[in-house]
Design a protein around this motif. Structure first.
Motif, short mmCIF file in Angstrom:
data_model
loop_
_atom_site.label_atom_id
_atom_site.label_comp_id
_atom_site.label_asym_id
_atom_site.label_seq_id
_atom_site.Cartn_x
_atom_site.Cartn_y
_atom_site.Cartn_z
N ASN A 3 0.93 -1.44 0.01
CA ASN A 3 -0.01 -0.07 0.14
C ASN A 3 0.88 1.36 0.16
N VAL A 4 2.10 1.10 0.11
CA VAL A 4 3.09 2.28 0.24
C VAL A 4 4.29 2.15 -0.49
N PHE A 5 4.59 3.14 -1.55
CA PHE A 5 5.29 3.13 -2.40
C PHE A 5 6.45 4.42 -2.46
N ILE A 7 9.16 7.12 -3.61
CA ILE A 7 8.94 8.04 -4.70
C ILE A 7 9.23 7.44 -6.03
N GLY A 8 10.38 6.66 -6.06
CA GLY A 8 10.82 5.94 -7.43
C GLY A 8 9.74 5.14 -7.84
N GLU A 9 9.13 4.41 -7.04
CA GLU A 9 8.28 3.21 -7.47
C GLU A 9 6.90 4.29 -7.96
N THR A 10 6.46 5.27 -7.07
CA THR A 10 5.41 5.84 -7.53
C THR A 10 5.63 6.68 -8.87
N ALA A 11 6.54 7.14 -9.11
CA ALA A 11 6.84 7.78 -10.15
C ALA A 11 6.60 6.70 -11.27
N LYS A 12 7.47 5.75 -11.36
CA LYS A 12 7.44 4.68 -12.40
C LYS A 12 5.88 4.00 -12.78
N ILE A 13 5.21 3.85 -11.74
CA ILE A 13 3.69 3.51 -11.56
C ILE A 13 2.97 4.54 -12.31
N ASN A 14 3.34 5.83 -11.98
CA ASN A 14 2.24 6.79 -12.66
C ASN A 14 2.78 7.69 -13.86
N ASN A 36 9.89 8.87 6.18
CA ASN A 36 10.82 7.74 6.92
C ASN A 36 11.75 9.07 7.86
N LYS A 37 11.58 9.02 9.11
CA LYS A 37 12.23 10.09 9.95
C LYS A 37 13.83 9.83 9.71
N ASP A 38 14.12 8.66 9.77
CA ASP A 38 15.69 8.39 9.64
C ASP A 38 16.14 8.77 8.24
N SER A 39 15.72 8.23 7.30
CA SER A 39 16.29 8.37 6.12
C SER A 39 15.99 9.28 5.24
N GLY A 40 14.58 9.92 5.61
CA GLY A 40 14.08 11.11 5.04
C GLY A 40 13.22 10.70 3.61
N TYR A 41 13.15 9.55 3.49
CA TYR A 41 12.63 9.05 2.30
C TYR A 41 11.20 9.24 2.08
N ARG A 42 10.59 9.70 1.00
CA ARG A 42 9.09 10.00 0.89
C ARG A 42 8.48 8.71 0.44
N TYR A 43 7.13 8.38 0.99
CA TYR A 43 6.46 7.23 0.51
C TYR A 43 5.09 7.85 0.35
N TYR A 44 4.51 7.19 -0.90
CA TYR A 44 3.10 7.51 -1.07
C TYR A 44 2.25 6.46 -1.04
N SER A 45 1.12 6.72 -0.66
CA SER A 45 0.17 5.49 -0.45
C SER A 45 -0.74 5.34 -1.72
N ILE A 46 -1.46 4.27 -2.04
CA ILE A 46 -2.02 3.98 -3.47
C ILE A 46 -3.16 4.88 -3.50
N ASP A 47 -3.84 5.25 -2.39
CA ASP A 47 -4.96 6.21 -2.59
C ASP A 47 -4.52 7.74 -3.03
N GLN A 48 -3.16 7.79 -2.99
CA GLN A 48 -2.83 9.22 -3.52
C GLN A 48 -2.72 9.17 -5.29
N GLY B 144 -3.95 -8.14 -6.20
CA GLY B 144 -3.65 -6.98 -5.32
C GLY B 144 -2.89 -5.91 -5.96
N ASN B 145 -2.33 -6.30 -7.44
CA ASN B 145 -1.61 -5.09 -7.95
C ASN B 145 -2.30 -4.63 -9.18
N PHE B 146 -3.57 -4.66 -9.12
CA PHE B 146 -4.08 -4.29 -10.16
C PHE B 146 -4.24 -2.60 -10.25
N GLU B 147 -4.20 -1.84 -9.35
CA GLU B 147 -4.13 -0.59 -9.33
C GLU B 147 -2.87 -0.19 -10.13
N ILE B 148 -1.72 -0.98 -9.57
CA ILE B 148 -0.36 -0.55 -10.24
C ILE B 148 -0.42 -1.15 -11.77
#
Lengths: 272, 272
Positions: A3-5, A7-14, A36-48, B144-148
């Motif tokens: 459910n969480v991707f 930034i790279g995955e989100t970019a590719k999928i979209n 992620n507080k430690d790494s600073g990495y951004r994650y997007y959820s599928i509903d975004q 499960g990966n349909f959205e993607i």
């Protein structure tokens, strides 16, 4: 299901760039749902992802950022539908503007073609000219700077929603022309596209919105090489045909050659 | 009359930025007619102003740089007219694309509104659904990966000139559903906008271009909270009405709530 991707995955999928996602985060258009507080990495959820769809489409079509923000921060789905639907206003404006552009480019092409044809006429010729909406520079003085002044006026009137019609020229003093063949400029004019009216008042009182009436005109073209001869020809025509009462004469700039431009003298005979 | 203007004067007269003029010089779109060898200052001649007009207009309306270069390097005025006229092709493409965008935004709004209305129906309801052009993911496996997957397919089909119609879902196995109420996905589908055909062949043989026929459907909506109950209701409806021969059943995703999305089961009864 994941459910969480990243930034790279989100970019590719979209089918969008990572840079774009970072930018949407920075301008508060779309914040990652988790960082992620430690790494600073951004994650997007599928509903975004649906918001990314809306941003992508809207951005492509010039929807203002403010409208997009309204859409994406809405609390309920009814408002979201209404907001997405309201985009048609912006799209219609763009469509209108493209139609105007087509008209303008067509007009440029017509002006060039008319000019090339007109300069092949040796003697005077008659033609019916449609009504022209003009801006008249009433206290026009400095002839030499007309090209410059007219551009400044054009920039000024553009703010008022007027679109230049690719024709400009001068009104000349009739008795002086008839008697001596001298072109004594009384005022300059710029033609504006039909049917367009100022959205705001013009910023200078030196401009007068007016029109040149539809009518029967006797015309002749000239350039710097044949000016004297051509003017004599049209003077002769007016004399031979006993045309004495002349309301106005204009000199219109042609588009035959930008380096050695011709003009067309247009003597108004009578309205039509 | 002054015939040569500094870059600053040229910018001011033509209502354009100095940066833009420098850029046009750099990319060989419009070189200054004169450069002072000592100071390096650029000067433009008055007969270059018409080119600035054309660049400004064309740039505003997305005319490709290549076309602009063609226009500005032409030797004769007939070609210039023809080239300016040919811009209408680019403008028409943009107009078409904006009309498509209007249709798409309208479709999003309709889908949301339909979804919000549909989820208020408790029991099964009948409706006529128009023919839908679809891309069918025939070897669809991972539910499960349909959205993607669907987004990846969308990106892929977009290259082929297909525009997503904001509806997606799954075909489910009919006997399994009728007997057990289980949704066993046989394939997934994405609806594409009417009348649009691929301009290029689709890049993956996994996609099949197909359609879902216009017909009379019995439908019910469900979300994760009421799924079992709603499925029982539609099973009951099919039994009570002796509906036995069912060609296909699809589950369409609704736009009622992005965080807790509902689906609509659509049981095909007969064509219409």
């Amino acid at each position: 299901m994941k459910n969480v991707f990243s930034i790279g995955e989100t970019a590719k999928i979209n089918n969008i760039s990572i840079q774009a996602l970072r930018h949407y985060d920075k301008i508060d258009l779309l914040k990652p749902s988790f960082i992620n507080k430690d790494s600073g990495y951004r994650y997007y959820s599928i509903d975004q992802f649906i918001y990314i769809d809306i941003i992508k489409h809207a951005k492509n079509f010039g929807i203002p950022l403010k409208e997009l923000k309204n859409t994406l921060t809405l609390g309920n789905m009814h408002e979201l539908a209404e907001n997405v639907r309201s985009y048609h206003v912006y799209l219609d404006e763009q469509i209108q503007s493209l139609h105007n552009a087509k008209e303008r480019f067509e007009k440029v092409a017509e002006m060039i073609e008319y000019s090339l044809m007109a300069v092949e006429n040796l003697g005077p010729y008659r033609r019916i000219i449609e009504e022209r909406n003009i801006i008249k520079l009433s206290d026009y003085r400095e002839v030499g700077n007309f090209e410059i002044n007219s551009r400044l006026v054009e920039a000024d009137t553009k703010k008022s929603g007027l679109e230049f019609g690719f024709e400009s020229g001068y009104f000349i003093d009739v008795p002086t022309f008839i008697n001596s063949g001298e072109e004594f400029f009384t005022s300059a004019y710029l033609v504006f596209m039909d049917g367009e009216l100022p959205k705001q008042p013009l910023s200078s009182s030196e401009y007068i919105k007016s029109f040149i009436p539809k009518g029967d005109y006797v015309c002749i073209t000239y350039n710097e090489h044949n000016k004297d001869e051509r003017i004599k020809q049209i003077q002769g025509y007016l004399k031979e045909n006993n045309i004495e009462k002349i309301e106005f004469i204009i000199v219109s700039e042609l588009y035959d050659d930008f380096r050695n431009q011709s003009n067309e003298i247009q003597v108004f005979l009578h309205p039509q």
